[in-house]
Design an enzyme around this catalytic site. Structure first.
Site, PDB file in Angstrom:
ATOM      1  N   LYS A  83       0.690   6.005   0.759  1.00 38.33           N
ATOM      2  CA  LYS A  83       2.131   5.874   0.902  1.00 38.33           C
ATOM      3  C   LYS A  83       2.598   4.718   0.013  1.00 38.33           C
ATOM      4  O   LYS A  83       1.769   3.902  -0.336  1.00 38.33           O
ATOM      5  CB  LYS A  83       2.506   5.625   2.355  1.00 38.33           C
ATOM      6  N   HIS A 117      -2.247   5.933   7.307  1.00 39.93           N
ATOM      7  CA  HIS A 117      -3.437   5.484   8.044  1.00 39.93           C
ATOM      8  C   HIS A 117      -3.215   5.483   9.560  1.00 39.93           C
ATOM      9  O   HIS A 117      -4.164   5.495  10.316  1.00 39.93           O
ATOM     10  CB  HIS A 117      -3.953   4.139   7.529  1.00 39.93           C
ATOM     11  N   LYS A 129      -5.639   6.348  13.431  1.00 39.92           N
ATOM     12  CA  LYS A 129      -5.802   5.393  14.535  1.00 39.92           C
ATOM     13  C   LYS A 129      -6.114   6.137  15.828  1.00 39.92           C
ATOM     14  O   LYS A 129      -5.605   7.231  16.067  1.00 39.92           O
ATOM     15  CB  LYS A 129      -4.515   4.582  14.732  1.00 39.92           C
ATOM     16  N   GLU A 139       5.082  -6.957  14.553  1.00 38.02           N
ATOM     17  CA  GLU A 139       4.019  -7.737  13.924  1.00 38.02           C
ATOM     18  C   GLU A 139       4.436  -9.205  13.812  1.00 38.02           C
ATOM     19  O   GLU A 139       5.601  -9.501  13.558  1.00 38.02           O
ATOM     20  CB  GLU A 139       3.742  -7.209  12.513  1.00 38.02           C
ATOM     21  N   ASP A 142       8.654   0.962   4.746  1.00 34.42           N
ATOM     22  CA  ASP A 142       7.268   0.518   4.941  1.00 34.42           C
ATOM     23  C   ASP A 142       6.680   1.043   6.260  1.00 34.42           C
ATOM     24  O   ASP A 142       5.501   1.376   6.318  1.00 34.42           O
ATOM     25  CB  ASP A 142       7.229  -1.019   4.921  1.00 34.42           C
ATOM     26  N   HIS A 189       4.834   5.673   9.378  1.00 34.85           N
ATOM     27  CA  HIS A 189       3.991   5.446  10.556  1.00 34.85           C
ATOM     28  C   HIS A 189       4.708   5.759  11.875  1.00 34.85           C
ATOM     29  O   HIS A 189       4.197   6.468  12.730  1.00 34.85           O
ATOM     30  CB  HIS A 189       3.507   3.993  10.599  1.00 34.85           C
ATOM     31  N   LYS A 240       8.620  -7.561  10.944  1.00 41.79           N
ATOM     32  CA  LYS A 240       7.675  -8.612  10.575  1.00 41.79           C
ATOM     33  C   LYS A 240       8.144  -9.930  11.194  1.00 41.79           C
ATOM     34  O   LYS A 240       9.333 -10.115  11.455  1.00 41.79           O
ATOM     35  CB  LYS A 240       7.663  -8.791   9.055  1.00 41.79           C
TER      36      LYS A 240
END
Ligand code: BG6
Length: 475
Positions: free
Chosen positions: A140, A170, A174, A208, A227, A232, A332
């Site tokens: 990505k 990804h 998971k 995060e 992002d 995701h 973030k």
């Protein structure tokens, strides 16, 4: 190569992704005996000898693999080679001498080179799968909006078929993500209540504490919506909402995921504020450490309007979900590493038990700080009164003796085996961009809302909440 059946070619083999994620995964797969017959061919512009490349990889492995063992590395090295070159078809053609019958190309490259690389490989006839398989793994972000994603698709499809292209996200490797499928479809009790009659809201959070991690060049172009949300969180969302597949088959699964995305109610251009919130962190502190604001980070322009937090509200207008809000958020430099898919059920129709009236149940598939399954329920408080209090039924996800694989290990193996179930088909990417188009258009002007580093995010996120809902606290 003759003694190997498959070559994994990493384009961009000297870069950050290879060091941090691919090589540690390949090291572990090798240590666990999964790379029998697989040869690794590094390829990048650096004019290095094989020895220098190996030393570079070893350094990365020592840094990113805590259990690094020189003996294991010794065995892995024997099946690694390096070739220097750029992405022109003339230079790429030299790879032909290096390849086994089956080849997997991994584009561990900056996103603006995905199309160029796919074309270069195609012109060099490296996609020709008459002698064995030829597959292409693409990272990505797949485009930065609907139009660029479509342009990239066309460029890739000039030489590659859709069934050769493995678009990696990804999160699909998971454990908790895959467990969404297993937990939903291996249990009888969930299905009858997995719908608008019984579910009040769904909150999908990926918070995060991390900041830029040196990725300023990419991140300032991308922002949180591209992002994290477009890919995701959208994946966690579709797996929560999809209809039960009738058979276990990659195409059927992906069809059902697309169906969810296509049922999402379009966000009205003039009402984006009610469906999307963006934020950007300012100076603050986290665990006693003073942190600079985003605009003060090295290399970030002091006028940057890139969002470091994004939240969305989506409705799925189908029979199962009509009226249930799905709230998605990620940011973030928030106060905690906290991630979950949290499903809230409606309250019971009549409440008898106690001053603090029992409310609803939450089912939580937790990803951070550790993976677990939680059911928040109500039970009697011991004593004379019939009084309810909250209890949590919690199952740690991992049991003694389990041997989990990291997301990249899982997905690399899937790609080697040709299983596309956990890779994105183009229309999934396309519909995810479609959903976000009005938000992207609205966010071309104006400013993200400030939030202090180390906080829960911008206060404005409360604006998205309907029906008396509130965001779950981060921990
Ligand atoms: C990546 C994003 O895809 O996912 C990062 O680019 C983010 O910004 C990361 O930190 C989160 O995933 P994980 O698995 O590292 O928690």
């Amino acid at each position: 190569p003759q003694s190997f059946s498959t070559t994994l070619v990493i384009l961009g083999a000297t870069g950050d992704l290879t060091q941090r994620l691919l090589m540690p995964a390949l090291y572990r797969l090798h240590a666990r005996g999964h790379l029998e017959g697989v040869f690794l061919q590094g390829y990048a512009v650096e004019d290095w000898e094989r020895e220098k490349f190996l030393a570079h990889l070893e350094q990365a492995l020592r840094r990113f693999v805590p259990e690094f063992d020189p003996a294991v590395w010794g065995g892995l090295q024997e099946r690694i080679a390096y070739r220097a070159g750029d992405l022109s078809s003339g230079r790429l053609a030299a790879l032909r001498d290096d390849l086994a019958a089956n080849v997997l190309f991994y584009l561990a490259l900056p996103p603006d080179l995905f199309g160029v690389a796919a074309e270069g490989l195609g012109r060099a006839k490296l996609q020709d799968d008459t002698q064995g398989f030829r597959r292409l793994i693409v990272e990505k972000p797949f485009g930065y909006d609907l139009a660029s994603a479509e342009a990239l698709r066309q460029q890739m499809h000039r030489f590659w078929r859709e069934d050769q292209i493995f678009r990696i996200d990804h999160f699909l490797g998971k454990e908790t993500t895959q467990n969404l499928l297993v937990f939903r479809f291996a249990n009888r009790f969930l299905e009858p209540i997995w719908n608008t009659q019984h579910i009040a809201q769904v909150q999908i959070t990926y918070a995060e504490t991390l900041g830029l991690e040196g990725r300023w060049r990419y991140y300032d172009q991308a922002g949180a919506l591209r992002d994290m949300l477009q890919n995701h969180l959208m994946q966690l969302f579709t797996l929560t909402a999809l209809e039960p597949p009738s058979v276990w088959d990659a195409e059927v699964l992906r069809e059902h995921k697309v169906e969810v995305l296509r049922s999402v109610r379009p966000i009205p251009a003039e009402q984006v504020e009610d469906f999307a919130v963006r934020g950007q962190y300012t100076a603050g502190s986290l665990e006693g450490q003073e942190l600079p604001g985003y605009r003060q980070e090295a290399h970030i322009p002091p006028t940057s309007t890139t969002e470091t937090f994004a939240a969305l509200k989506l409705y799925v207008d189908n029979w199962r979900w009509r009226g249930v809000p799905f709230y998605l958020r990620s940011g973030k430099r928030l106060c905690a590493d906290y991630a979950e898919v949290a499903v809230q059920f409606h309250e019971v129709p009549a409440q008898f038990f106690g001053p603090k009236a029992p409310g609803s149940n939450w089912l939580i598939l937790r990803m951070q700080p550790r993976e677990s399954l939680e059911l928040q329920a109500w039970a009697k408080r011991p004593g004379l009164a019939l009084e309810a209090r909250p209890v949590t039924l919690e199952a740690p996800y991992e049991q003694p003796g389990d041997a989990p694989y990291s997301a990249y290990e899982q997905l690399l193996l899937d790609a080697l085996h040709g299983d596309q179930a956990h890779f994105l088909r183009f229309d999934e990417v396309e519909w995810a961009w479609r959903i976000l188009e009005p938000v992207q258009a609205a966010w071309k002007s104006g400013q993200p809302e400030p939030y202090p580093a180390g906080s829960e995010g911008p206060l404005g996120m409360a604006r998205l909440m309907s029906d008396g809902h509130a965001w779950r606290p981060l921990g």
